[in-house]
Design a protein around this motif. Structure first.
Motif, PDB file in Angstrom:
ATOM      1  N   VAL A  87       0.856  -1.189   0.000  1.00 17.97           N
ATOM      2  CA  VAL A  87       0.000   0.000   0.000  1.00 17.97           C
ATOM      3  C   VAL A  87       0.887   1.232   0.000  1.00 17.97           C
ATOM      4  CG1 VAL A  87      -1.709   1.329   1.303  1.00 17.97           C
ATOM      5  CG2 VAL A  87      -1.882  -1.167   1.208  1.00 17.97           C
ATOM      6  N   SER A  88       0.787   2.046  -1.065  1.00 10.46           N
ATOM      7  CA  SER A  88       1.537   3.301  -1.059  1.00 10.46           C
ATOM      8  C   SER A  88       0.554   4.462  -1.040  1.00 10.46           C
ATOM      9  CB  SER A  88       2.479   3.376  -2.257  1.00 10.46           C
ATOM     10  OG  SER A  88       1.731   3.189  -3.428  1.00 10.46           O
ATOM     11  N   SER A  89       1.073   5.610  -0.694  1.00  7.40           N
ATOM     12  CA  SER A  89       0.203   6.765  -0.483  1.00  7.40           C
ATOM     13  C   SER A  89       0.257   7.703  -1.669  1.00  7.40           C
ATOM     14  CB  SER A  89       0.669   7.499   0.773  1.00  7.40           C
ATOM     15  OG  SER A  89      -0.134   8.642   0.969  1.00  7.40           O
ATOM     16  N   ASN A  90      -0.910   8.188  -2.106  1.00  6.89           N
ATOM     17  CA  ASN A  90      -0.849   9.225  -3.138  1.00  6.89           C
ATOM     18  C   ASN A  90      -1.108  10.613  -2.570  1.00  6.89           C
ATOM     19  OD1 ASN A  90      -3.533   8.825  -2.761  1.00  6.89           O
ATOM     20  ND2 ASN A  90      -3.888   7.832  -4.733  1.00  6.89           N
ATOM     21  N   ILE A  91      -1.039  10.708  -1.248  1.00  8.61           N
ATOM     22  CA  ILE A  91      -1.108  12.033  -0.613  1.00  8.61           C
ATOM     23  C   ILE A  91      -0.045  12.134   0.480  1.00  8.61           C
ATOM     24  CG2 ILE A  91      -3.579  12.470  -1.013  1.00  8.61           C
ATOM     25  CD1 ILE A  91      -4.062  11.483   1.901  1.00  8.61           C
ATOM     26  N   ASP A  92       0.265  13.363   0.851  1.00  9.34           N
ATOM     27  CA  ASP A  92       1.053  13.591   2.063  1.00  9.34           C
ATOM     28  C   ASP A  92       0.107  13.522   3.251  1.00  9.34           C
ATOM     29  OD1 ASP A  92       3.711  14.067   1.304  1.00  9.34           O
ATOM     30  OD2 ASP A  92       3.282  16.163   0.782  1.00  9.34           O
ATOM     31  N   VAL A  93       0.557  12.894   4.349  1.00  5.67           N
ATOM     32  CA  VAL A  93      -0.228  12.918   5.599  1.00  5.67           C
ATOM     33  C   VAL A  93       0.666  13.489   6.689  1.00  5.67           C
ATOM     34  CG1 VAL A  93      -1.519  11.575   7.302  1.00  5.67           C
ATOM     35  CG2 VAL A  93      -1.533  10.864   4.890  1.00  5.67           C
ATOM     36  N   PRO A  94       0.358  14.601   7.316  1.00  2.00           N
ATOM     37  CA  PRO A  94      -0.769  15.465   6.983  1.00  2.00           C
ATOM     38  C   PRO A  94      -0.533  16.177   5.651  1.00  2.00           C
ATOM     39  CG  PRO A  94       0.587  16.472   8.689  1.00  2.00           C
ATOM     40  CD  PRO A  94       1.145  15.113   8.461  1.00  2.00           C
ATOM     41  N   PRO A  95      -1.616  16.623   5.000  1.00  2.00           N
ATOM     42  CA  PRO A  95      -1.480  17.212   3.679  1.00  2.00           C
ATOM     43  C   PRO A  95      -0.795  18.581   3.691  1.00  2.00           C
ATOM     44  CG  PRO A  95      -3.794  16.735   4.205  1.00  2.00           C
ATOM     45  CD  PRO A  95      -3.013  16.500   5.438  1.00  2.00           C
TER      46      PRO A  95
ATOM     47  N   ARG B 188       3.427  20.865  12.763  1.00  2.75           N
ATOM     48  CA  ARG B 188       3.514  19.508  12.204  1.00  2.75           C
ATOM     49  C   ARG B 188       3.684  19.661  10.703  1.00  2.75           C
ATOM     50  NH1 ARG B 188      -1.419  17.068  15.849  1.00  2.75           N
ATOM     51  NH2 ARG B 188      -2.684  18.225  14.357  1.00  2.75           N
ATOM     52  N   ARG B 189       4.787  19.109  10.172  1.00  4.20           N
ATOM     53  CA  ARG B 189       5.126  19.308   8.763  1.00  4.20           C
ATOM     54  C   ARG B 189       4.267  18.450   7.842  1.00  4.20           C
ATOM     55  NH1 ARG B 189       7.108  23.998   8.315  1.00  4.20           N
ATOM     56  NH2 ARG B 189       8.813  24.377   9.785  1.00  4.20           N
ATOM     57  N   ALA B 190       3.926  18.953   6.688  1.00  2.00           N
ATOM     58  CA  ALA B 190       3.235  18.172   5.652  1.00  2.00           C
ATOM     59  C   ALA B 190       4.052  16.911   5.372  1.00  2.00           C
ATOM     60  CB  ALA B 190       3.107  19.006   4.388  1.00  2.00           C
ATOM     61  N   GLY B 191       3.396  15.746   5.351  1.00  6.56           N
ATOM     62  CA  GLY B 191       4.084  14.497   5.020  1.00  6.56           C
ATOM     63  C   GLY B 191       4.940  13.937   6.126  1.00  6.56           C
ATOM     64  N   GLU B 192       4.899  14.531   7.350  1.00  7.69           N
ATOM     65  CA  GLU B 192       5.797  14.014   8.401  1.00  7.69           C
ATOM     66  C   GLU B 192       5.376  12.622   8.857  1.00  7.69           C
ATOM     67  OE1 GLU B 192       5.815  16.604  11.865  1.00  7.69           O
ATOM     68  OE2 GLU B 192       4.060  15.606  12.689  1.00  7.69           O
ATOM     69  N   ASP B 193       4.093  12.295   8.756  1.00  6.77           N
ATOM     70  CA  ASP B 193       3.639  10.938   9.094  1.00  6.77           C
ATOM     71  C   ASP B 193       3.854  10.032   7.885  1.00  6.77           C
ATOM     72  OD1 ASP B 193       2.400   8.699  10.070  1.00  6.77           O
ATOM     73  OD2 ASP B 193       0.413   9.607  10.340  1.00  6.77           O
ATOM     74  N   ILE B 194       3.280  10.399   6.754  1.00 11.57           N
ATOM     75  CA  ILE B 194       3.381   9.586   5.534  1.00 11.57           C
ATOM     76  C   ILE B 194       3.699  10.513   4.376  1.00 11.57           C
ATOM     77  CG2 ILE B 194       2.101   8.113   3.933  1.00 11.57           C
ATOM     78  CD1 ILE B 194       0.278   7.405   6.416  1.00 11.57           C
ATOM     79  N   ALA B 195       4.819  10.220   3.681  1.00 11.85           N
ATOM     80  CA  ALA B 195       5.186  11.057   2.531  1.00 11.85           C
ATOM     81  C   ALA B 195       4.522  10.508   1.278  1.00 11.85           C
ATOM     82  CB  ALA B 195       6.699  11.071   2.361  1.00 11.85           C
ATOM     83  N   LYS B 196       4.013  11.412   0.455  1.00 12.00           N
ATOM     84  CA  LYS B 196       3.386  11.034  -0.808  1.00 12.00           C
ATOM     85  C   LYS B 196       4.324  10.125  -1.602  1.00 12.00           C
ATOM     86  CE  LYS B 196       1.410  13.205  -4.890  1.00 12.00           C
ATOM     87  NZ  LYS B 196       0.890  14.408  -5.491  1.00 12.00           N
ATOM     88  N   GLY B 197       3.776   9.011  -2.114  1.00 11.34           N
ATOM     89  CA  GLY B 197       4.586   8.103  -2.946  1.00 11.34           C
ATOM     90  C   GLY B 197       5.277   6.997  -2.171  1.00 11.34           C
ATOM     91  N   SER B 198       5.299   7.083  -0.835  1.00 11.44           N
ATOM     92  CA  SER B 198       6.025   6.057  -0.082  1.00 11.44           C
ATOM     93  C   SER B 198       5.144   4.825   0.149  1.00 11.44           C
ATOM     94  CB  SER B 198       6.496   6.616   1.263  1.00 11.44           C
ATOM     95  OG  SER B 198       5.370   6.995   2.034  1.00 11.44           O
ATOM     96  N   VAL B 199       5.790   3.640   0.306  1.00 12.02           N
ATOM     97  CA  VAL B 199       5.055   2.428   0.667  1.00 12.02           C
ATOM     98  C   VAL B 199       4.835   2.472   2.180  1.00 12.02           C
ATOM     99  CG1 VAL B 199       5.148  -0.092   0.818  1.00 12.02           C
ATOM    100  CG2 VAL B 199       5.944   1.078  -1.250  1.00 12.02           C
ATOM    101  N   VAL B 200       3.587   2.471   2.584  1.00  9.82           N
ATOM    102  CA  VAL B 200       3.257   2.630   4.002  1.00  9.82           C
ATOM    103  C   VAL B 200       3.090   1.279   4.674  1.00  9.82           C
ATOM    104  CG1 VAL B 200       1.757   3.854   5.585  1.00  9.82           C
ATOM    105  CG2 VAL B 200       1.907   4.608   3.221  1.00  9.82           C
ATOM    106  N   LEU B 201       2.416   0.358   3.997  1.00 10.75           N
ATOM    107  CA  LEU B 201       2.196  -0.987   4.543  1.00 10.75           C
ATOM    108  C   LEU B 201       2.612  -1.990   3.469  1.00 10.75           C
ATOM    109  CD1 LEU B 201      -1.405  -0.505   6.043  1.00 10.75           C
ATOM    110  CD2 LEU B 201       0.745  -0.475   7.309  1.00 10.75           C
ATOM    111  N   SER B 202       3.420  -2.962   3.864  1.00  9.04           N
ATOM    112  CA  SER B 202       3.922  -3.923   2.879  1.00  9.04           C
ATOM    113  C   SER B 202       3.077  -5.184   2.879  1.00  9.04           C
ATOM    114  CB  SER B 202       5.367  -4.295   3.197  1.00  9.04           C
ATOM    115  OG  SER B 202       6.156  -3.138   3.194  1.00  9.04           O
ATOM    116  N   ARG B 203       3.028  -5.825   1.742  1.00 11.81           N
ATOM    117  CA  ARG B 203       2.409  -7.141   1.584  1.00 11.81           C
ATOM    118  C   ARG B 203       2.905  -8.061   2.719  1.00 11.81           C
ATOM    119  NH1 ARG B 203       1.090 -10.669  -2.794  1.00 11.81           N
ATOM    120  NH2 ARG B 203       0.837  -8.905  -4.179  1.00 11.81           N
ATOM    121  N   GLY B 204       1.989  -8.808   3.321  1.00  7.84           N
ATOM    122  CA  GLY B 204       2.399  -9.729   4.390  1.00  7.84           C
ATOM    123  C   GLY B 204       2.112  -9.212   5.787  1.00  7.84           C
ATOM    124  N   VAL B 205       1.828  -7.914   5.888  1.00  9.04           N
ATOM    125  CA  VAL B 205       1.524  -7.324   7.200  1.00  9.04           C
ATOM    126  C   VAL B 205       0.149  -7.812   7.673  1.00  9.04           C
ATOM    127  CG1 VAL B 205       0.731  -5.099   8.141  1.00  9.04           C
ATOM    128  CG2 VAL B 205       2.965  -5.270   7.031  1.00  9.04           C
TER     129      VAL B 205
END
Ligand code: AMP
Ligand code: MG
Length: 418
Positions: free
Chosen positions: A37-45, A140-157
């Motif tokens: 699962v990858s993110s197509n947004i920054d969290v926080p935006p 709190r910086r944009a994307g400090e939790d989840i950066a846009k484009g990064s894999v957040v949860l990998s297969r197998g979790v």
């Protein structure tokens, strides 16, 4: 007789990881993720405030203290979810609530308690800043939790509540997971009556179907109750017929050496049969085979069939040892073993016939050490011994027993959460 490990290895050799499915995020708790699962947004935006306070230019707070407040003009108020249309100029401040976007021109936040707001009456047009803040304070910086484009949860979790939350924070409502196995359960015995019926003389209620269905659910499977079959081959075959689309069949009873123990005969005729007896107590008689079934496309498949003993305790203990790991393997999980702890046993257990004993026990922690005491009578028909227990004390098959005070392995059935 074969060992517990040999029996488990054989069973696991016949079950495979199941196919994938799409599920809504709240329905897949405990399932294994089948995609990266990858993110197509920054969290926080957006950059936003971690505190209620005033967005400022940190430079404007230089030299501020309780004794010498820096006065700033308040030009706007923003709540979480809103964005100020104004640009913050030097000498001004914008009142801002936790989660609201940092206004243009601001680089830090001064918390309410570090201002003189409480001393001012009504909505102030001016605010006194009582501390110095550095750039970035409480931002709190944009994307400090989840950066846009990064894999957040990998297969197998494995999906736990926190993964459900992470998926929701990406805006995902559906996710790809390994599907849950359907486990069909058939009780056998002329003496059995279903719950909610009057109990005629000589009969008992069918408890196994329900304890086993509850175990299937606990470990992530979907139980399918096939009801009760009589002690005849025809009745067992007819009972199994409705379970031929399941991923695994479980029967209880009819696998010992009694006159009416027909499950093993059905297995021998319907499919391939593998073994009969396991060196364990409770739960010695056990049958395993493959039954010809149907896949969803109408093709022929082989469904693993585990014939568990009829005694209520034996059926539950053999489920924990053999069916649970099979369910977990089908679900794509890697860790198939129940947690064990070392405990001091508070009474002796004698092993008379060279089988591995799983004794129902209450495990308690006292002064940093686990202690185990038996729940009372250990007959395999005494189901309340399971209800009282939170663990199974293991006495190895090659030992004559354990003495009071010995350190034993205990397979934990439950960890107390209350
Ligand atoms: P069996 O393995 O069929 O010889 O059964 C062993 C014992 O377990 C007998 O006392 C049965 O009455 C009991 N038993 C078998 N099936 C069930 C069931 N579904 N619910 C409760 N007790 C059962
Ligand atoms: Mg029976």
């Amino acid at each position: 007789m074969i060992s517990v490990e040999q029996a488990l290895e054989k069973i696991l050799g016949y079950v495979d990881i199941l196919n994938e499915e799409e599920r809504s995020i709240l329905d897949c708790l405990g399932q294994v993720l089948a995609e990266d699962v990858s993110s197509n947004i920054d969290v926080p935006p957006l950059d936003n405030t971690a505190m209620d306070g005033y967005a400022v230019l940190s430079r404007d707070t230089h030299g501020a203290s309780q004794q010498s407040p820096r006065l700033l003009r308040v030009i706007d108020t923003v709540a979480a979810g809103s964005i100020s249309r104004l640009k913050l100029e030097p000498g001004t401040a914008i009142r801002i609530m936790t989660g609201a976007a940092i206004p243009k021109g601001a680089d830090s936040v001064v918390r309410f308690e570090d201002t003189d707001e409480a001393q001012r009456k009504g909505s102030a047009t001016e605010i006194g800043i009582l501390v110095e803040v550095e750039p970035g304070r409480d931002v709190r910086r944009a994307g400090e939790d989840i950066a846009k484009g990064s894999v957040v949860l990998s297969r197998g979790v494995i999906i736990r509540p926190s993964e459900v939350g992470v998926l929701a924070s990406l805006g995902r409502s559906i996710v790809r997971v390994i599907r849950r196995p359907t486990i069909a359960i058939l009780a056998t015995g002329d003496e059995l009556v279903d719950i909610n019926q009057p109990l005629p003389a000589g009969k008992i209620y069918n408890s196994n179907s329900y304890s086993l269905a509850a175990l299937v659910r606990r470990y992530g499977g979907i139980p399918k109750l096939l009801g009760i079959a009589l002690d005849s081959e025809d009745s067992v075959v007819a009972g199994l017929r409705h379970g031929l689309d399941a991923d695994m069949l479980i029967t209880t009873g009819g696998v010992s050496a009694g006159d009416y123990d027909v499950v093993k005969d059905v297995l021998a005729k319907q499919g391939e049969i593998d073994f009969w007896t396991v060196r364990m107590k409770p739960g010695k008689p056990l049958a395993f085979g493959m039954i010809r079934g149907r896949d969803p496309a109408g093709g022929v498949t082989n469904i693993p069939h585990l014939g568990l003993p009829g005694n209520p305790v034996s059926s539950m203990v053999t489920f924990e040892l053999f069916v649970r790991p099979a369910i977990l393997k089908m679900m794509g999980k890697k860790n198939l073993t129940k947690p064990t702890v070392e405990a001091v046993i508070e009474e002796p257990i004698v092993n008379t016939d060279g089988r591995r004993i799983f004794a129902r026990a209450v495990v308690e922690k006292r002064n940093g050490q686990y202690f185990a005491r038996l729940t009372g009578p250990q007959g395999s028909g005494i189901l309340t011994s399971m209800s009282l227990a939170n663990g199974l004390v293991i006495v190895p098959e090659d030992e004559p027993g354990v003495k009071k005070g010995d350190v034993v392995q205990v397979m934990m059935l439950d960890w107390n959460e209350e």
